[in-house]
Enzyme design. Structure first.
Site: not given
Lengths: 289, 289, 289, 289
Positions: C206, C232-234, D216
């Site tokens: 974020g 988002l951001d993943e 991840r």
């Protein structure tokens, strides 16, 4: 090449000094700063047992005029046989950048200077070639073409020195400038010329260091920023760094990878020098990062 | 020093090879493996234009006996003038560790071996001193004291070589062993002796590298793991790494910091060698990590 | 967004592929290349047990026309359910760079592109601001100002997509573009948009990651290059790196230090992508460096 | 948990302090040291604008008794509202190491302690398992088995606290101790317990961080040494570092690679703490390296 601050009343000063080590130095300096109402915001000291020298760098907020500080410092410096430099924090150093044809170091310095990441004021770019003129101009720098041949070398150096004097240059950066400065010029500008050497010194001195590195089969390549002395590739080292290579990297790829290390190492060295964080300790440097 | 797998039916093999580069090598090898029902799980290839050699490492799961693979490989290897090595993935290499008085490399190798992070079987620890005997014993290793003086050096090397033969040693690790091997012994064990040198070669060859590094004022110190050749400190480099030092680090602190790099670099080199990831490419190495 | 090579007879091709893992893939591919007289110069394979997928990248010198190779590959790819990409080694990828006001990533990509360190062809620079127009022009790139407000966002994205189509864009780079792409656009361009995030993901997702990092008192800051997805951001991470900070670095200094990591990480990710070294493995990436 | 030096006349002292920032601190401290004939050999200061606190660490050679220095310091400390610690340089900190079954951190700390690289005196090793008893004994440490179950946790912590008091413990190191300390114990030992967490915090808090990291698809894994607070994995960070991983590294390999980072990071944090280089600055730390 000195710079007593002559501008309006500053609030933040940086004092760097070295002298023979003995008790009472920090106390004397801190006491003097306290008397003038100074507030120390950052400070580092180091005593080198191998050279018997003491080094100090201090940032201080003062309401007094820098001139008052300067006046108070002088007798103290004398009594401790200090070499010292007092300056305004962040004042850009008047800098001359020397290049040949490789653009990566100039581009990096220029971009950082323009982004206000590097407290230098580029008062000129000098080159023995013309290829980097457009880049210098894009960044708004004055570009001077001073060709160098065996026959004109002495004359070229005279022009260079004249420029240094005319423009009150405080720092000369050899940003992959492929000419060797004469001993006389090295002495004249001693302590104020930073070179980037494209190897992890003292490995691979001299010409074609990446070819030498490839031949030897090293697993890391490096770069070294150092003060220039008459003793080629032997000046006091300011900063070094390395990059991993492997068997798949040929000389051309090492050159390409090396550009990244070179520009990073040079930018750090120039920044630390311009922030008065680098002090000479014989043939070595003290770097208060 | 070879190791045709003679154990029970394995499932996972590793083949490493080098040969003059020409079209069709990968196809021939992959075809052979496919014919035997092999499934390639990991593979790397590299052709070096500067030496004209081709290198390959492949891990393959087979149901066929390794002997069958070995038999199928032989004619192929001949037709391509290959040097190759076939082994069971993870089979521990029979290793002899040579030390003097410094404990950090032995401790590191031993701890990793015992933690199953290093596929070696330490069949003995040899030292010209006795101070590391308790550590060797704690790890359950046989400790041999072979003192070395000028007068007894030839005899000591004979004992060492006898030990290598008796115990079927595949790898000799010089873990800060402060004796220089004779040219004859170097030749005898060529490609199977790994040394850790406490500098970032080719800088600071010879004795007291950290003192040399301190004198020169470098900003990074390093270590180099290399194969031992008769040409001192000039053998093919397997791995190198560095650690940052600064003006505050004296020689003793550099030695202490250096121990960390030395043990890390040596452990990596030994692991890659034991996993058959390191291939000789003239005076350089190819490392398939 | 595909690129069957349509130029003159090339000598050096790169093939990257992924498919469900099973025996015989390498053999089939290498056999096909050998039949066409190809010489493999570099190759890597990897089978991921956690997803059951097999990945391969191979560089091959061929005298046959790429079209012949393409034709031969098609049935093979079908029989193994392969996704593959065949291209000429070094062919520059048609790239659109999106920026806002921060210049460091654009400057770095542009300089590398011009120095021939990055195989991309910048077919346009798009920005929701105008401040970077001079830099784009200096590098000879077409600059498009597409302002974005809440009201015009859909329209702006339509313009962007039109540009992508008109100019046959193969790669979109978000070089500190401070707008979030809509889910639809993310899906439309899936796998072909690289973003640089100014934190070591998944930490500090974020807004204002450096302020978050300073608050938490971390000792390293980082940057992450990843493929953009609707989440988002993943998106799948291509590359990450870190830089050391200490207690003396405030948020502004972290931002400055972070710029170095950001541009370095983004440049690597773009280079690897443009060299067809990055393959999708579920939510992760395989990077054949 | 304090340590006024009570030994014979020392020559080298270390003073670390923090207090609200205001002009005159350095001058007052340096003046006091100078009056007592002290010679400052190393010193660092830092003022944190975000917390308004000032931090200082100074090493000083004195001929006066430490008690005289202590006496002179007390009123000064009071007038500046200082928290300070005065100690003999190099005096080993009385340390209790807590472990479960993982050996790598204990082995590393023990080896460094024995090699005189770590100024700690290990007054005991406590474990909820027995597997590391032989290693503790090899290094000559007293080993205490204190099993922990849900039912016995309170009792186990009481035993632990009793041990801390009996043995005058100054530092507790959680060297991969897989039990969470109660809030009460955290408060009781606040500022004197260092934990190593096997992730790059704040990423991957809680259990199985390497599995989370693998899921991840991160390209670097890390470790974090921090002071333990009641707020799990949220204590002030002392040190962090990372190691590169790639697609080929499964969870088990990440765990193995991670061990190297963990032990390195923990050893640094313990050394800096034991050298009085770490000062608390709210929820962050100042580390005078």
């Amino acid at each position: 090449m000195s710079a007593a601050p002559t501008h309006a009343v500053p609030t933040h000063l940086v004092l760097s000094l070295s002298c023979p080590d003995r008790p009472g130095i920090v106390s004397a300096v801190a006491g003097l700063l306290a008397e003038l109402g100074g507030n120390i915001t950052e400070s580092q000291q180091f005593g080198d047992p191998s050279t018997g020298l003491f080094f100090m760098r201090v940032q201080v907020e003062v309401t007094a005029a820098p001139e008052a500080l300067e006046a108070a410092l002088r007798p103290l410096a004398e009594s401790f046989s200090m070499r010292y430099h007092l300056d305004v924090v962040g004042r850009p150093l008047r800098t001359l950048v020397l290049v040949s044809t490789a653009a990566h170091c100039l581009n990096d310095l220029a971009f950082r200077q323009r982004s206000e990441r590097l407290p230098i004021d580029v008062v000129g770019v000098v080159s023995n070639h013309t290829v980097l003129a457009p880049m210098a101009e894009f960044y708004g720098y004055d570009f001077q073409h001073i060709p160098v041949t065996k026959a004109t070398k002495a004359d070229a150096e005279a022009q260079l020195l004249a420029l240094v004097r005319e423009r009150d240059v405080e720092l000369v950066v050899l940003a992959r400038y492929m000419q060797i400065l004469s001993d006389d010029l090295c002495r004249e500008l001693a302590g104020n010329v930073i070179n980037i050497h494209h190897s992890f010194l003292p490995s691979f001195k001299g010409a074609r260091p990446y070819a030498q590195a490839h031949d030897r089969g090293v697993k890391l390549i490096g770069a070294t920023a150092h003060y220039v002395t008459a003793d080629l590739d032997e000046g006091p080292i300011i900063e070094q760094d390395v990059e991993r290579v492997d068997h798949g990297d040929d000389v051309a790829e090492m050159v390409a990878l090396g550009e990244d290390v070179e520009r990073r190492v040079l930018a750090r060295a120039v920044r630390w020098h311009a922030e008065h964080r680098v002090l000479l300790d014989g043939t070595r440097t003290v770097v208060f990062r």
